[in-house]
Design a protein around this motif. Structure first.
Motif, PDB file in Angstrom:
ATOM      1  N   TYR A   1      57.105  45.811 -14.259  1.00 24.67           N
ATOM      2  CA  TYR A   1      58.498  45.597 -14.635  1.00 24.67           C
ATOM      3  C   TYR A   1      59.199  44.784 -13.555  1.00 24.67           C
ATOM      4  N   ARG A   2      60.333  44.256 -13.893  1.00 23.61           N
ATOM      5  CA  ARG A   2      61.138  43.589 -12.879  1.00 23.61           C
ATOM      6  C   ARG A   2      62.615  43.805 -13.175  1.00 23.61           C
ATOM      7  N   LEU A   3      63.373  43.834 -12.100  1.00 24.29           N
ATOM      8  CA  LEU A   3      64.832  43.865 -12.177  1.00 24.29           C
ATOM      9  C   LEU A   3      65.341  42.526 -11.650  1.00 24.29           C
ATOM     10  N   ALA A   4      66.195  41.876 -12.405  1.00 26.40           N
ATOM     11  CA  ALA A   4      66.798  40.613 -11.994  1.00 26.40           C
ATOM     12  C   ALA A   4      68.288  40.861 -11.752  1.00 26.40           C
ATOM     13  N   PHE A   5      68.727  40.623 -10.534  1.00 24.28           N
ATOM     14  CA  PHE A   5      70.118  40.837 -10.130  1.00 24.28           C
ATOM     15  C   PHE A   5      70.815  39.477 -10.062  1.00 24.28           C
ATOM     16  N   ASP A   6      71.915  39.310 -10.781  1.00 21.98           N
ATOM     17  CA  ASP A   6      72.674  38.054 -10.750  1.00 21.98           C
ATOM     18  C   ASP A   6      73.626  38.094  -9.554  1.00 21.98           C
ATOM     19  N   THR A   7      73.051  37.909  -8.378  1.00 22.95           N
ATOM     20  CA  THR A   7      73.835  38.008  -7.146  1.00 22.95           C
ATOM     21  C   THR A   7      74.782  36.815  -6.988  1.00 22.95           C
ATOM     22  N   GLY A   8      74.422  35.685  -7.595  1.00 19.84           N
ATOM     23  CA  GLY A   8      75.313  34.530  -7.538  1.00 19.84           C
ATOM     24  C   GLY A   8      76.650  34.819  -8.199  1.00 19.84           C
ATOM     25  N   LYS A   9      76.609  35.478  -9.353  1.00 21.79           N
ATOM     26  CA  LYS A   9      77.860  35.816 -10.054  1.00 21.79           C
ATOM     27  C   LYS A   9      78.678  36.810  -9.229  1.00 21.79           C
ATOM     28  N   TYR A  10      77.973  37.782  -8.622  1.00 17.64           N
ATOM     29  CA  TYR A  10      78.671  38.774  -7.795  1.00 17.64           C
ATOM     30  C   TYR A  10      79.397  38.099  -6.635  1.00 17.64           C
ATOM     31  N   PHE A  11      78.716  37.269  -5.890  1.00 15.98           N
ATOM     32  CA  PHE A  11      79.347  36.632  -4.723  1.00 15.98           C
ATOM     33  C   PHE A  11      80.396  35.596  -5.138  1.00 15.98           C
ATOM     34  N   ALA A  12      80.160  34.896  -6.246  1.00 14.59           N
ATOM     35  CA  ALA A  12      81.139  33.904  -6.712  1.00 14.59           C
ATOM     36  C   ALA A  12      82.482  34.556  -7.019  1.00 14.59           C
ATOM     37  N   ALA A  13      82.442  35.805  -7.501  1.00 14.54           N
ATOM     38  CA  ALA A  13      83.689  36.504  -7.838  1.00 14.54           C
ATOM     39  C   ALA A  13      84.585  36.697  -6.628  1.00 14.54           C
ATOM     40  N   SER A  14      83.998  36.723  -5.436  1.00 15.69           N
ATOM     41  CA  SER A  14      84.806  36.877  -4.220  1.00 15.69           C
ATOM     42  C   SER A  14      84.882  35.581  -3.422  1.00 15.69           C
ATOM     43  N   GLY A  15      84.381  34.492  -4.000  1.00 16.59           N
ATOM     44  CA  GLY A  15      84.429  33.201  -3.314  1.00 16.59           C
ATOM     45  C   GLY A  15      83.506  33.141  -2.109  1.00 16.59           C
ATOM     46  N   THR A  16      82.433  33.945  -2.140  1.00 18.53           N
ATOM     47  CA  THR A  16      81.503  34.009  -1.021  1.00 18.53           C
ATOM     48  C   THR A  16      80.262  33.182  -1.316  1.00 18.53           C
ATOM     49  N   GLU A  17      79.912  32.296  -0.408  1.00 21.65           N
ATOM     50  CA  GLU A  17      78.697  31.509  -0.549  1.00 21.65           C
ATOM     51  C   GLU A  17      77.480  32.414  -0.361  1.00 21.65           C
ATOM     52  N   THR A  18      76.420  32.158  -1.130  1.00 24.57           N
ATOM     53  CA  THR A  18      75.193  32.931  -0.971  1.00 24.57           C
ATOM     54  C   THR A  18      73.976  32.021  -1.033  1.00 24.57           C
ATOM     55  N   PHE A  19      72.950  32.370  -0.303  1.00 28.06           N
ATOM     56  CA  PHE A  19      71.695  31.628  -0.336  1.00 28.06           C
ATOM     57  C   PHE A  19      70.819  32.084  -1.497  1.00 28.06           C
ATOM     58  N   PHE A  20      71.066  33.295  -1.999  1.00 25.01           N
ATOM     59  CA  PHE A  20      70.248  33.877  -3.065  1.00 25.01           C
ATOM     60  C   PHE A  20      71.089  34.091  -4.322  1.00 25.01           C
ATOM     61  N   PRO A  21      71.117  33.113  -5.235  1.00 27.10           N
ATOM     62  CA  PRO A  21      71.909  33.295  -6.453  1.00 27.10           C
ATOM     63  C   PRO A  21      71.307  34.312  -7.406  1.00 27.10           C
ATOM     64  N   GLU A  22      70.034  34.660  -7.187  1.00 30.13           N
ATOM     65  CA  GLU A  22      69.403  35.705  -7.985  1.00 30.13           C
ATOM     66  C   GLU A  22      68.367  36.408  -7.116  1.00 30.13           C
ATOM     67  N   VAL A  23      68.245  37.704  -7.311  1.00 31.02           N
ATOM     68  CA  VAL A  23      67.195  38.483  -6.649  1.00 31.02           C
ATOM     69  C   VAL A  23      66.380  39.130  -7.754  1.00 31.02           C
ATOM     70  N   THR A  24      65.074  38.911  -7.713  1.00 34.51           N
ATOM     71  CA  THR A  24      64.175  39.501  -8.691  1.00 34.51           C
ATOM     72  C   THR A  24      63.185  40.401  -7.978  1.00 34.51           C
ATOM     73  N   LEU A  25      63.108  41.659  -8.407  1.00 32.09           N
ATOM     74  CA  LEU A  25      62.207  42.637  -7.810  1.00 32.09           C
ATOM     75  C   LEU A  25      61.178  43.039  -8.859  1.00 32.09           C
ATOM     76  N   THR A  26      59.906  42.877  -8.542  1.00 24.14           N
ATOM     77  CA  THR A  26      58.819  43.221  -9.454  1.00 24.14           C
ATOM     78  C   THR A  26      58.120  44.466  -8.927  1.00 24.14           C
ATOM     79  N   PHE A  27      57.845  45.412  -9.828  1.00 25.81           N
ATOM     80  CA  PHE A  27      57.272  46.689  -9.409  1.00 25.81           C
ATOM     81  C   PHE A  27      56.471  47.303 -10.553  1.00 25.81           C
ATOM     82  N   GLY A  28      55.595  48.223 -10.174  1.00 27.79           N
ATOM     83  CA  GLY A  28      54.789  48.907 -11.171  1.00 27.79           C
ATOM     84  C   GLY A  28      55.394  50.247 -11.554  1.00 27.79           C
ATOM     85  N   VAL A  29      55.229  50.620 -12.814  1.00 31.04           N
ATOM     86  CA  VAL A  29      55.680  51.910 -13.332  1.00 31.04           C
ATOM     87  C   VAL A  29      54.482  52.661 -13.886  1.00 31.04           C
TER      88      VAL A  29
END
Length: 113
Positions: free
Chosen positions: A61-89
């Motif tokens: 499975y994987r979780l994809a976090f839209d970190t770009g949208k989160y930081f954009a809401a506060s006007g904060t620049e980010t190097f990681f517009p998305e974080v994807t974590l892959t893991f086994g269940v």
């Protein structure tokens, strides 16, 4: 309220606060393609307790976090517009908690409880 088999929690280590309103998508690997199972957004405490079904079959499975949208809401620049974590269940495991510790230029994760 039921708790899903996979939950997450996002902490903004730059501000020292929970990261609210981070869009998150849960996918399963089906053969060679990723299939979306559920999506949601973190609450005011940075958590998602209901993301997908209460039980998942064993798999990757994987979780994809839209970190770009989160930081954009506060006007904060980010190097990681998305974080994807892959893991086994493993279906027999009672619960998976996958936290994300986030700042504009770094992140880390671990298997929580």
């Amino acid at each position: 309220m039921s708790i899903s088999h996979v939950t997450t929690h996002v902490l903004d280590t730059g501000s020292g606060k929970p990261a609210a309103e981070v869009p998150v998508t849960l996918h399963v690997l089906d053969g060679e393609r990723w299939v979306r199972i559920a999506d949601g957004a973190t609450d005011a405490d940075g958590r998602i307790k209901e993301l997908g079904p209460e039980r998942l079959p064993s798999g990757t499975y994987r979780l994809a976090f839209d970190t770009g949208k989160y930081f954009a809401a506060s006007g904060t620049e980010t190097f990681f517009p998305e974080v994807t974590l892959t893991f086994g269940v493993v279906e027999s495991e009672p619960h998976y908690h996958v936290p994300l510790l986030l700042s504009p230029f770094a992140y880390s994760t671990y298997r929580g409880s």
